[in-house]
Write a protein that holds these residues in place. Structure first.
Motif, PDB file in Angstrom:
ATOM      1  N   ARG A 222      27.554  24.516   8.429  1.00  0.00           N
ATOM      2  CA  ARG A 222      28.017  23.637   7.366  1.00  0.00           C
ATOM      3  C   ARG A 222      26.811  23.548   6.499  1.00  0.00           C
ATOM      4  O   ARG A 222      26.770  23.156   5.534  1.00  0.00           O
ATOM      5  CB  ARG A 222      28.436  21.863   7.819  1.00  0.00           C
ATOM      6  CG  ARG A 222      29.954  21.476   7.082  1.00  0.00           C
ATOM      7  CD  ARG A 222      30.553  20.582   7.678  1.00  0.00           C
ATOM      8  NE  ARG A 222      31.171  21.294   8.641  1.00  0.00           N
ATOM      9  CZ  ARG A 222      31.525  20.548   9.998  1.00  0.00           C
ATOM     10  NH1 ARG A 222      31.558  19.275   9.959  1.00  0.00           N
ATOM     11  NH2 ARG A 222      32.308  21.704  10.729  1.00  0.00           N
ATOM     12  N   ARG A 223      25.644  23.023   7.262  1.00  0.00           N
ATOM     13  CA  ARG A 223      24.313  22.603   6.367  1.00  0.00           C
ATOM     14  C   ARG A 223      23.988  24.484   5.796  1.00  0.00           C
ATOM     15  O   ARG A 223      23.625  23.648   4.003  1.00  0.00           O
ATOM     16  CB  ARG A 223      23.364  22.514   7.497  1.00  0.00           C
ATOM     17  CG  ARG A 223      22.174  22.255   6.921  1.00  0.00           C
ATOM     18  CD  ARG A 223      21.492  20.873   8.178  1.00  0.00           C
ATOM     19  NE  ARG A 223      21.389  21.253   9.454  1.00  0.00           N
ATOM     20  CZ  ARG A 223      20.322  22.321   9.737  1.00  0.00           C
ATOM     21  NH1 ARG A 223      19.266  22.408   8.865  1.00  0.00           N
ATOM     22  NH2 ARG A 223      20.379  22.791  10.920  1.00  0.00           N
TER      23      ARG A 223
ATOM     24  N   GLU B 201      27.868  22.264  12.768  1.00  0.00           N
ATOM     25  CA  GLU B 201      26.528  21.642  11.804  1.00  0.00           C
ATOM     26  C   GLU B 201      25.585  22.012  11.051  1.00  0.00           C
ATOM     27  O   GLU B 201      25.048  22.598   9.928  1.00  0.00           O
ATOM     28  CB  GLU B 201      25.937  20.895  12.883  1.00  0.00           C
ATOM     29  CG  GLU B 201      26.411  19.554  13.309  1.00  0.00           C
ATOM     30  CD  GLU B 201      27.165  20.060  14.939  1.00  0.00           C
ATOM     31  OE1 GLU B 201      27.359  21.315  14.945  1.00  0.00           O
ATOM     32  OE2 GLU B 201      28.266  18.890  15.566  1.00  0.00           O
TER      33      GLU B 201
ATOM     34  N   GLY C  22      27.255  22.690  18.740  1.00  0.00           N
ATOM     35  CA  GLY C  22      25.959  22.773  17.678  1.00  0.00           C
ATOM     36  C   GLY C  22      26.170  24.049  16.954  1.00  0.00           C
ATOM     37  O   GLY C  22      25.517  23.726  14.928  1.00  0.00           O
TER      38      GLY C  22
END
Ligand code: NAD
Ligand code: UPG
Length: 442
Positions: free
Chosen positions: A58-59, A55, A52
């Motif tokens: 990166r976001r 993600e 998790g």
């Protein structure tokens, strides 16, 4: 008002905390002395495995809310709150914690801070550290800025780090001034809105809560593993014993899984550092039981090796052993003080050919023990094995059945060192099957 947050040290804890703070809406700068780590994180790549987290990173890197740098001075005139999340590993040749990284980080911050801000320690440290660092910060930072120290220990578990960061069981903050409690309440406003227990206390209590929690968890694991030594001798089922104990709500079932014991970058070094610290305080006897917990834990690794040897007729020389799992726990690539990797290496040192398979840990393991035979697939690792040893309870190992290994192994011999498989299923299929914590008929 808190707007900008820096996190000094972007390892397992710091990278997660930085991403978590960005998720809470802050602008975040992660700082690390390792340029390779910074380069990867800046691209939105994670230098380790944590479900998790890629993600999330990166976001927030893409949105510009999360940045990384190797230059701590960028944090000095920018952040309102600086979290310190650098390592406190065990000192070589001693039980004590190596404080050089924490000291360096706080000294560096003192040098670069040029606006009013709060420095918040998250690393796990010996009691007394925060008071010492608070003085250091006061002495070494600029006199025209208001800088204070707080301690906010972290309780996240690897493999579950994101959820533990965003939804902690409790928040503990140690401070010297009421206004610093208010600043931290602002940082953690979202969790507090969910009525997360909030413990605002002094430095010493905050530091001790952390090491006490880990000492308790380590004790719980060693407690059940001490009973494993009994059931291995007289018979009895360690899993049933743990289940029955766990039904007592005062005890609880969690952390009573008997097996090859605890490892990782936290529990082992933290119980040793605690003993070392209380010795320094002249309280040598107080935590002596932790030395016993450590010994019980390390004896489990030895037992996995001697039982392997026994299963192979008393000699490991030249025998092919497949070791399944070298990370200290599933869902992580961390091999620090890993029981599985230690067992694999001991089998190798005793003369066995050791083939290793781990879904995430092989690259890190190979840096420590390059001479083990690291395989890309489980089938490759168990191919022609005289014995298969399960040392980390990854889901894919927990789901193994005798049929999965049929036709691959040379001999039907299995040691479940994590107590996760059904002994009846394997014995019924004609396997010589053993588990830590159970009497082995041979
Ligand atoms: N890993 C966990 O699950 C966890 C959970 C709770 C608490 N902790 C505690 O958090 C601390 C960090 O643990 P970790 O597992 O993240 O360690 P780690 O080794 O993964 O990360 C530490 C990072 O700090 C960096 N660093 C060292 N000196 C620095 C400096 N002067 N300035 C900037 N960066 C520096 C290192 O390069 C490294 O990237 C330890 O005290 C540990 O006990 C860890
Ligand atoms: O019943 C059990 C539970 C765990 N373990 C082992 O114990 C070790 C530690 O497990 P866990 O505590 O889940 O992992 P960590 O990620 O190291 O987390 C611990 O260490 C962190 C760093 O201090 C703390 O923040 C966490 O609260 C604390 O659980 C692993 O090797 C597990 O295999 C067992 O052998 N039996």
């Amino acid at each position: 008002m808190v707007k900008n947050i820096s996190v000094i040290g972007t390892g397992y804890l710091g990278a997660t905390h930085a991403a978590g703070m960005a998720e809470l809406g802050f602008d975040v700068l992660g700082v690390d002395v390792d340029p390779e780590k910074i380069e990867k994180l800046s691209r939105g790549d994670l230098p380790f495995h944590e479900p998790g987290l890629p993600e999330l990173i990166r976001r927030h890197v893409d949105s510009g809310r999360l940045r990384f740098t190797a230059d701590i001075s960028e944090a000095g005139d920018w952040a309102d709150v600086h979290f310190v999340a650098v390592g406190t590993p065990q000192l070589p040749g001693s039980n004590g914690a190596d404080m050089t990284f924490v000291d360096a980080a706080v000294t560096d911050l003192a040098r670069v801070i040029s606006k009013d801000s709060l420095v918040v320690g998250k690393s796990t440290v010996p009691v007394g550290t925060a008071r010492r660092l608070s003085r250091l910060l006061a002495e070494q930072s600029r006199q025209d800025v208001d800088v204070a120290l707080a301690w906010n220990p972290e309780f996240l578990r690897e493999g579950l780090a994101v959820q533990d960061t965003l939804r902690p069981d409790r928040l503990v903050v140690g401070t010297e001034r009421p206004e610093d409690v208010d600043t931290l309440r602002e940082v953690y406003a979202e969790a507090l809105g969910r009525e997360t227990p909030w413990i605002a206390t002094d430095f010493e209590t905050a530091e001790l809560v952390k090491v006490a929690a880990n000492a308790f968890l380590a004790t719980k694991i060693s407690f059940i593993n001490a009973f494993s030594e009994v059931t291995e001798t007289v018979g009895g089922d360690i899993r049933t014993l743990a289940d029955a104990l766990g039904h007592d709500t005062r005890i609880g079932r969690k952390f009573l899984n008997a097996g090859v014991g605890f490892g990782g970058g936290c529990l082992p070094k933290d119980i040793r550092a605690l003993q070392s610290r209380v010795s320094e305080l002249g309280l040598d006897h107080t935590m002596r039981f932790l030395s016993e917990m450590d010994q019980i834990n390390l004896r489990r690794r030895e037992r996995a090796v001697t039982l392997s040897e026994q299963m192979l007729g008393g000699d490991l020389e030249g025998r092919r052993v497949a070791v399944l799992g070298v990370t200290f726990k599933p869902l992580s690539d961390d091999v620090r003080d890993s029981p599985g990797l230690d067992v694999a290496n001991r089998l190798y040192v005793a003369g066995a050919h050791v083939a290793v398979y781990d879904p995430e840990g092989s690259a890190n393991a190979a840096k420590r023990f390059p001479r083990l035979d690291y395989c890309d697939t489980l089938a490759e690792a168990v191919g022609s094995a005289d014995l298969v040893v399960l040392t980390t309870e990854w889901d894919e190992f927990k789901a193994l059945t005798p049929a999965d290994l049929e036709g691959l192994v040379a001999q039907r011999r299995f040691l479940d060192a994590r107590n996760v498989l059904s002994s009846a299923q394997w014995k019924d299929a004609g396997w010589d099957f053993a588990q830590l914590g159970r009497f082995y008929e041979g």
